[in-house]
Design a protein around this motif. Structure first.
Motif, PDB file in Angstrom:
ATOM      1  N   PHE A  94     -68.497 -20.473 -14.552  1.00 26.14           N
ATOM      2  CA  PHE A  94     -69.521 -21.506 -14.663  1.00 26.14           C
ATOM      3  C   PHE A  94     -68.914 -22.862 -14.990  1.00 26.14           C
ATOM      4  CE2 PHE A  94     -72.141 -17.672 -15.631  1.00 26.14           C
ATOM      5  CZ  PHE A  94     -72.905 -17.745 -14.489  1.00 26.14           C
ATOM      6  N   ARG A  99     -67.655 -24.439  -8.954  1.00 30.63           N
ATOM      7  CA  ARG A  99     -68.823 -24.693  -8.110  1.00 30.63           C
ATOM      8  C   ARG A  99     -68.456 -25.533  -6.891  1.00 30.63           C
ATOM      9  NH1 ARG A  99     -72.607 -28.948 -10.546  1.00 30.63           N
ATOM     10  NH2 ARG A  99     -70.827 -30.155  -9.809  1.00 30.63           N
ATOM     11  N   LEU A 158     -76.071 -12.486 -13.640  1.00 28.00           N
ATOM     12  CA  LEU A 158     -76.123 -13.834 -14.194  1.00 28.00           C
ATOM     13  C   LEU A 158     -75.185 -14.772 -13.432  1.00 28.00           C
ATOM     14  CD1 LEU A 158     -77.609 -15.162 -16.579  1.00 28.00           C
ATOM     15  CD2 LEU A 158     -75.583 -14.727 -17.963  1.00 28.00           C
ATOM     16  N   GLY A 162     -76.914 -17.571 -11.355  1.00 28.38           N
ATOM     17  CA  GLY A 162     -76.634 -18.874 -11.945  1.00 28.38           C
ATOM     18  C   GLY A 162     -75.910 -19.797 -10.978  1.00 28.38           C
ATOM     19  N   ALA A 166     -76.924 -23.392  -9.410  1.00 23.92           N
ATOM     20  CA  ALA A 166     -76.038 -24.550  -9.572  1.00 23.92           C
ATOM     21  C   ALA A 166     -75.705 -25.179  -8.218  1.00 23.92           C
ATOM     22  CB  ALA A 166     -74.758 -24.132 -10.297  1.00 23.92           C
ATOM     23  N   PHE A 178     -77.465 -25.995 -15.638  1.00 18.46           N
ATOM     24  CA  PHE A 178     -77.433 -24.573 -15.308  1.00 18.46           C
ATOM     25  C   PHE A 178     -76.079 -23.975 -15.666  1.00 18.46           C
ATOM     26  CE2 PHE A 178     -81.080 -24.991 -12.173  1.00 18.46           C
ATOM     27  CZ  PHE A 178     -81.900 -24.095 -12.841  1.00 18.46           C
ATOM     28  N   SER A 181     -75.724 -23.836 -19.574  1.00 19.32           N
ATOM     29  CA  SER A 181     -76.684 -22.939 -20.226  1.00 19.32           C
ATOM     30  C   SER A 181     -76.430 -21.480 -19.889  1.00 19.32           C
ATOM     31  CB  SER A 181     -78.112 -23.320 -19.821  1.00 19.32           C
ATOM     32  OG  SER A 181     -78.402 -24.628 -20.225  1.00 19.32           O
ATOM     33  N   VAL A 182     -76.142 -21.202 -18.624  1.00 20.45           N
ATOM     34  CA  VAL A 182     -75.929 -19.822 -18.218  1.00 20.45           C
ATOM     35  C   VAL A 182     -74.640 -19.296 -18.840  1.00 20.45           C
ATOM     36  CG1 VAL A 182     -75.558 -18.301 -16.245  1.00 20.45           C
ATOM     37  CG2 VAL A 182     -77.286 -20.060 -16.120  1.00 20.45           C
ATOM     38  N   SER A 183     -73.629 -20.125 -18.942  1.00 19.36           N
ATOM     39  CA  SER A 183     -72.384 -19.711 -19.583  1.00 19.36           C
ATOM     40  C   SER A 183     -72.622 -19.345 -21.047  1.00 19.36           C
ATOM     41  CB  SER A 183     -71.339 -20.826 -19.482  1.00 19.36           C
ATOM     42  OG  SER A 183     -70.127 -20.425 -20.063  1.00 19.36           O
TER      43      SER A 183
END
Length: 197
Positions: A94, A99, A158, A162, A166, A178, A181-183
């Protein structure tokens, strides 16, 4: 192996690598054979000497991309236990760098979208996700402490979900939110599961 057989094997591998790159970038559902072959530096006419259909190529590309990703996950320190292994995987996953790195990003999100949308390589994707879940459970050392199945599957879900969000919101502040928060959520969930075991 003759020189001709070696050249054919090399061409086939170039085609698969081109398809893997396109899978990571945007999925294979809407990619044409000509785009794959252009990425491999080959002519379209040679495609069917290697694959009977685009679907068969998609299956091989998904299998190769998922194997690459699984090996990347397993190539991390394993001695600190399953919680830190999964938290480390999520922390690196993440990130904005991951990304945005088209050539090295994880193939799972796009392969999942393809499989859900049109069934593209869905059977292979399911098989490879099962293997990924086993890797998340056992890590690189099968004799070491195993992660609970819930932690392995939950972390994978997740990560894929996630990253899809993203990607979909990239270029906006929400995309970074995202990722962060997801991390954090994933790390806390894994820690909570460890306390329950």
């Amino acid at each position: 192996m003759s020189q001709r057989e070696r050249q054919k094997a090399e061409s086939r591998q170039r085609i698969v690598r081109s398809a893997v790159n396109l899978l990571r970038e945007r999925g294979l559902a809407d990619v044409s054979v000509s785009e794959v072959m252009a990425g491999a530096g080959l002519t379209v006419g040679g495609f069917y000497a290697h694959f009977p259909s685009k679907g068969r190529l998609a299956e091989e590309a998904v299998r190769q991309a998922m194997l690459d990703r699984r090996e990347q996950f397993l190539d991390r320190p394993d001695e600190d236990g399953w919680r830190l292994r999964l938290q480390s995987a999520m922390q690196g996953y993440f990130s904005e760098r991951h990304r945005d790195d088209v050539r090295h990003r994880c193939p799972m999100p796009m392969a999942a979208i393809d499989a859900a949308r049109d069934g593209s390589a869905a059977t292979v994707f399911t098989e490879e996700m099962a293997e990924m879940a086993k890797a998340f459970e056992a890590g690189a050392d099968p004799t070491g402490p195993r992660a609970p199945r819930d932690a392995a599957l939950g972390s994978l879900a997740l990560m894929v979900g996630g990253m899809i969000l993203a990607h979909a919101t990239r270029g906006t502040p929400l995309s970074g939110e995202f990722l962060e928060s997801v991390s954090r959520f994933g790390a806390a969930a894994v820690e909570d599961l460890e306390e329950q075991v």
